[in-house]
Design an enzyme around this catalytic site. Structure first.
Site, mmCIF file in Angstrom:
data_model
loop_
_atom_site.group_PDB
_atom_site.id
_atom_site.type_symbol
_atom_site.label_atom_id
_atom_site.label_comp_id
_atom_site.label_asym_id
_atom_site.label_seq_id
_atom_site.Cartn_x
_atom_site.Cartn_y
_atom_site.Cartn_z
ATOM 1 N N HIS A 294 3.535 1.958 2.265
ATOM 2 C CA HIS A 294 3.848 2.483 3.542
ATOM 3 C C HIS A 294 5.342 2.144 3.500
ATOM 4 O O HIS A 294 6.089 1.537 3.118
ATOM 5 C CB HIS A 294 3.224 1.677 4.603
ATOM 6 N N ASP B 104 0.822 -1.259 0.038
ATOM 7 C CA ASP B 104 -0.046 -0.180 -0.015
ATOM 8 C C ASP B 104 0.778 1.293 0.087
ATOM 9 O O ASP B 104 0.437 2.468 0.233
ATOM 10 C CB ASP B 104 -0.917 -0.134 1.186
HETATM 11 N N1 LIG Z 1 6.986 -2.471 8.855
HETATM 12 C C1 LIG Z 1 7.548 -3.416 7.695
HETATM 13 C C2 LIG Z 1 7.895 -2.564 6.653
HETATM 14 O O1 LIG Z 1 9.119 -1.882 7.338
HETATM 15 C C3 LIG Z 1 8.314 -3.217 5.428
HETATM 16 O O2 LIG Z 1 8.810 -2.442 4.461
HETATM 17 C C4 LIG Z 1 7.057 -4.131 5.056
HETATM 18 C C5 LIG Z 1 7.415 -4.813 3.440
HETATM 19 O O3 LIG Z 1 7.757 -5.893 3.926
HETATM 20 P P1 LIG Z 1 8.387 -6.890 2.969
HETATM 21 O O4 LIG Z 1 9.878 -6.500 2.444
HETATM 22 O O5 LIG Z 1 8.552 -8.237 3.474
HETATM 23 O O6 LIG Z 1 7.699 -6.937 1.587
HETATM 24 O O7 LIG Z 1 6.781 -4.761 5.859
HETATM 25 C C6 LIG Z 1 6.327 -4.278 7.146
HETATM 26 O O8 LIG Z 1 5.202 -3.714 7.133
#
Ligand SMILES: N[C@@H]1[C@@H](O)[C@H](O)[C@@H](COP(=O)(O)O)O[C@@H]1O
Length: 259
Positions: free
Chosen positions: A137, A135
């Site tokens: 973030h 999304d």
């Molecule tokens: N709080 C963390 C983020 O900091 C991270 O960037 C995101 C994406 O994770 P992934 O790298 O496993 O796709 O996951 C979580 O929500």
């Protein structure tokens, strides 16, 4: 914003590790900002390997981006554990120099203020590693987070809880609340490197790199950062309009320039 499209996560891990290594060699007491999730794991693997060959972190310190609220100490999905397991235990950063927001604090606002103070006392973050949520973030700053926000408690949207359920026994175990560095906190880091791989990130990457700067895609605030590097694999880059331009720019960059 520099966008670099690479062959896969191994190459991404190596290039991000190069930036960390150059920083730590130039400034042994560097302050690193650590992300969790799957995206930074190849960076940590690479840094652990380089530590095995002599890369020294003994004077460095580290601050995690975020933490779940209410997980008991030692919970394997807590970011305190993840950061320790995936990175800091594998290199020689002093344990007392590794900081993670306290998701068990009785007074959360006070814990958030103390975290900001600890970052400031350390001299600020030199290099912040980031992943990105589907999304858009960063940290746990969900859509419509304030661009000026500092470390604080936030609620997770269901999409993020579902995305992260793989780290828990089931969706019900994923906390609803988290502590996260704010977008303003992240923007204060001197260099940010965001890593994204896989087609499931393509839309978020398009929005953050080429979309308007808008709080609906929190990562788009990085367009205002003076030194932001975006490392992508082909799948994560697949929705970018200017992908050929980014490739050309990186391939023709002077070798001395670094990230
Ligand atoms: N709080 C963390 C983020 O900091 C991270 O960037 C995101 C994406 O994770 P992934 O790298 O496993 O796709 O996951 C979580 O929500």
């Amino acid at each position: 914003m520099e966008v670099v499209i690479l062959g896969g996560s191994r190459q991404i891990g190596r290039l991000a590790a190069d930036a960390v290594e150059q920083l730590v060699r130039r400034k042994p007491d560097a302050v690193l900002g650590l992300a969790t999730g799957s995206s930074p794991l190849p960076v940590y693997d690479e840094l652990a390997a380089r530590h095995g060959q002599g890369l020294d972190f003994s004077q460095a310190s580290a601050f995690a981006l975020d933490e779940y609220v209410g997980l008991p100490a030692g919970h394997p999905a807590s970011y305190r554990e993840v950061v320790r397991r995936e990175f800091t235990n594998r290199v020689n950063i002093a344990p007392e120099n590794v900081h993670v927001p306290d998701g068990t604090a009785a007074d959360i606002p006070a814990a958030c203020a103390a975290y900001e103070e600890a970052m400031a006392a350390a001299g600020g973050i030199d290099l912040q590693l980031l992943g990105v949520g589907t999304d858009g973030h960063i940290g746990f700053n969900e859509p419509c987070s304030s661009f000026a926000s500092r470390t604080r408690i936030k609620s997770l949207i269901e999409q993020t809880r579902r995305d992260n359920a793989r780290f828990f026994d089931n969706l019900g175990g994923v906390p609803h609340h988290v502590i996260t560095q704010g977008l303003g906190t992240i923007m204060a880091a001197r260099h940010v490197i965001l890593l994204a791989t896989g087609a499931q990130k393509a839309q978020a990457v398009r929005d953050l790199v080429e979309g308007p700067v808008a709080a609906i895609c929190p990562a788009s605030v990085l367009q205002f950062h003076p030194h932001a590097t975006i490392l992508l694999d082909e799948a994560a880059a697949s929705a970018l309009k200017l992908a050929d331009f980014y490739r050309h720019t990186y391939e023709n960059k002077p070798a001395w320039q670094g990230l």
